[in-house]
Motif scaffolding. Structure first.
Motif, mmCIF file in Angstrom:
data_model
loop_
_atom_site.group_PDB
_atom_site.id
_atom_site.type_symbol
_atom_site.label_atom_id
_atom_site.label_comp_id
_atom_site.label_asym_id
_atom_site.label_seq_id
_atom_site.Cartn_x
_atom_site.Cartn_y
_atom_site.Cartn_z
ATOM 1 N N VAL A 204 41.929 -21.408 36.847
ATOM 2 C CA VAL A 204 41.768 -22.100 34.638
ATOM 3 C C VAL A 204 40.084 -21.448 34.638
ATOM 4 C CG1 VAL A 204 42.763 -23.668 35.046
ATOM 5 C CG2 VAL A 204 41.644 -24.517 35.877
ATOM 6 N N ILE A 205 40.177 -22.430 32.922
ATOM 7 C CA ILE A 205 38.483 -22.660 32.480
ATOM 8 C C ILE A 205 38.452 -23.369 31.752
ATOM 9 C CG2 ILE A 205 37.243 -20.830 30.495
ATOM 10 C CD1 ILE A 205 38.735 -18.363 31.924
ATOM 11 N N VAL A 206 37.752 -24.136 31.661
ATOM 12 C CA VAL A 206 36.793 -25.198 31.307
ATOM 13 C C VAL A 206 35.989 -25.574 30.873
ATOM 14 C CG1 VAL A 206 36.753 -27.998 31.252
ATOM 15 C CG2 VAL A 206 38.093 -26.905 33.250
ATOM 16 N N THR A 207 35.748 -25.541 29.310
ATOM 17 C CA THR A 207 34.287 -25.662 28.281
ATOM 18 C C THR A 207 34.788 -26.735 27.366
ATOM 19 O OG1 THR A 207 34.825 -23.339 28.193
ATOM 20 C CG2 THR A 207 33.074 -24.914 26.544
ATOM 21 N N GLY A 217 27.706 -20.162 19.722
ATOM 22 C CA GLY A 217 27.584 -20.329 20.725
ATOM 23 C C GLY A 217 28.286 -21.253 21.806
ATOM 24 N N SER A 218 29.464 -22.193 20.753
ATOM 25 C CA SER A 218 30.353 -22.908 21.238
ATOM 26 C C SER A 218 31.476 -21.928 21.638
ATOM 27 C CB SER A 218 31.160 -23.999 19.747
ATOM 28 O OG SER A 218 30.074 -24.985 20.038
ATOM 29 N N LEU A 219 31.954 -20.946 20.491
ATOM 30 C CA LEU A 219 32.882 -19.922 20.040
ATOM 31 C C LEU A 219 32.916 -19.102 21.660
ATOM 32 C CD1 LEU A 219 32.976 -18.715 16.508
ATOM 33 C CD2 LEU A 219 34.951 -19.902 17.494
ATOM 34 N N ARG A 220 31.748 -18.666 22.041
ATOM 35 C CA ARG A 220 31.597 -17.762 23.438
ATOM 36 C C ARG A 220 31.685 -18.538 23.963
ATOM 37 N NH1 ARG A 220 26.800 -16.368 21.027
ATOM 38 N NH2 ARG A 220 25.320 -18.370 22.397
ATOM 39 N N LEU A 221 31.908 -19.325 24.557
ATOM 40 C CA LEU A 221 30.955 -20.943 25.640
ATOM 41 C C LEU A 221 33.048 -21.209 26.348
ATOM 42 C CD1 LEU A 221 28.417 -22.398 25.688
ATOM 43 C CD2 LEU A 221 28.824 -21.767 27.545
ATOM 44 N N ALA A 222 33.843 -21.148 24.598
ATOM 45 C CA ALA A 222 35.327 -21.790 24.644
ATOM 46 C C ALA A 222 36.458 -20.921 24.721
ATOM 47 C CB ALA A 222 35.631 -22.482 23.423
ATOM 48 N N LYS A 223 35.971 -19.734 24.897
ATOM 49 C CA LYS A 223 36.701 -18.371 24.469
ATOM 50 C C LYS A 223 37.375 -18.160 26.317
ATOM 51 C CE LYS A 223 37.782 -13.978 23.015
ATOM 52 N NZ LYS A 223 39.271 -13.987 21.791
ATOM 53 N N ALA A 257 38.463 -24.411 18.405
ATOM 54 C CA ALA A 257 39.805 -24.374 19.709
ATOM 55 C C ALA A 257 39.996 -22.766 18.845
ATOM 56 C CB ALA A 257 40.464 -25.862 19.502
ATOM 57 N N ARG A 258 40.938 -22.960 17.579
ATOM 58 C CA ARG A 258 41.809 -22.166 17.473
ATOM 59 C C ARG A 258 41.351 -20.226 17.120
ATOM 60 N NH1 ARG A 258 42.006 -21.874 11.438
ATOM 61 N NH2 ARG A 258 39.658 -21.347 11.503
ATOM 62 N N ASP A 259 39.922 -20.335 16.667
ATOM 63 C CA ASP A 259 39.326 -19.320 16.327
ATOM 64 C C ASP A 259 39.513 -18.829 17.755
ATOM 65 O OD1 ASP A 259 39.336 -19.675 13.776
ATOM 66 O OD2 ASP A 259 37.086 -19.973 13.928
ATOM 67 N N ALA A 260 38.384 -19.475 19.197
ATOM 68 C CA ALA A 260 37.953 -19.077 20.457
ATOM 69 C C ALA A 260 39.858 -18.441 21.367
ATOM 70 C CB ALA A 260 37.580 -20.399 21.076
ATOM 71 N N GLY A 261 40.798 -19.564 20.936
ATOM 72 C CA GLY A 261 42.214 -19.611 21.835
ATOM 73 C C GLY A 261 42.168 -19.986 22.534
#
Length: 305
Positions: A204-207, A217-223, A257-261
């Protein structure tokens, strides 16, 4: 693995919410928990939780605003009296070491375990055989970071039904297959261990993000994160206020959340002006349906959503 929220408020504590602190419980995987931020009275919240300070392994600090760090000195001091003897790693921006050491020195607090400080930078800040942790800069009034914990693939599962069809019963032979040892049956047949174990399961990935305005930066970490913890200090309509104070609205968190999938969005860091979280969640759901509000002393399971 699961998240346990010790504080979900922004700025200052209220009767409904304490300030920010999030525990990542890994009792099955490591027998420990990690802490993300430690606002004032975090140790009091831990006393009301199933968490034990002696099991605290690492602390990650997103930034040095008081509602995220004022609970550190008391928590570290108390840990000495609650069975904590193992070294404790603290990851934080430049200045966190000075803050902690000054507070402990001036209060003449003595701890009986080693503190190991790690100054944050962008990129991988920790890695072992189970996981990797990355940090990245966000957009806040002061240096603020987010964290991305990537669990490494877990071993595949034993194909029990197939083994039993071949006449292999649960017991020592199952254990050999799990160890990757091929079996030779009494009738001469050979069972290859690799055929009897499924493909490794993705981790799993947790951001978990610190305070921030919407940013790359948020988008990169949340991808592609399975779970994203994002501040939602204000409701829609207060974008100008959020911009001024370097925070995010419910809508902006949902857009990230939407844009990072991501799989699940967990909102937290609510302004004291809101006594109920449901209206904030409903706003976010218009954009990203799988949204929940962080509730104090409630667990959020981490899985593939």
């Amino acid at each position: 693995m699961e998240l346990y929220f010790l504080g979900t408020g922004a700025g200052m504590p209220t009767t409904e919410r304490n300030v920010t602190s999030i525990a990542l419980r890994m009792f099955d995987e490591r027998g420990t928990f990690w802490l993300f931020d430690a606002g004032e009275a975090t140790q009091h919240q831990i006393l009301r939780s199933p968490l034990k300070p002696s099991k605290l392994e690492k602390i990650f600090i997103t930034h040095l605003h008081g509602d995220h760090i004022f609970g550190l000195p008391g928590l570290l001091s108390s840990r000495s009296h609650q069975g904590g003897t193992e070294p404790l790693d603290i990851y934080g921006p430049q200045g966190v070491r000075t803050f902690i050491e000054t507070a402990l020195q001036l209060s003449q607090s003595h701890i009986n375990y080693e503190l190991r400080f790690h100054e944050l930078h962008e990129g991988v800040i920790y890695e072992d055989e189970q996981c990797t942790v990355e940090s990245g800069l966000l957009d806040h009034r002061i240096e603020s970071y987010g964290f991305r914990m990537i669990e490494k693939p877990r071993p595949g599962k034993l194909k029990v039904d197939e083994l039993m069809k071949l006449g292999v019963q649960p017991g020592p032979m199952f254990g050999k297959i799990k160890q990757g040892i091929d079996l030779r049956l009494d009738d001469g047949r050979v069972i290859r261990a690799s055929d009897m174990i499924s493909e490794p399961q993705p981790g799993v990935i947790v951001t978990i993000l610190g305070d921030t305005r919407p940013c790359q930066g948020s988008l990169r970490l949340a991808k592609d994160a399975d779970v994203l913890v994002h501040e939602a200090t204000f409701m829609e309509g207060l974008e100008d206020l959020a911009e001024t104070y370097y925070h995010s609205t419910t809508k902006q968190a949902a857009e990230t959340a939407r844009d990072a999938g991501v799989g699940l969005l967990v909102l937290t860091h609510f302004s004291a002006r809101y006594s109920e979280e449901n209206p904030l969640v409903e706003e976010a759901k218009v954009i990203f349906d799988n949204t929940v509000a962080a509730k104090q002393h409630q667990l959020v399971p981490i899985r593939k959503y």
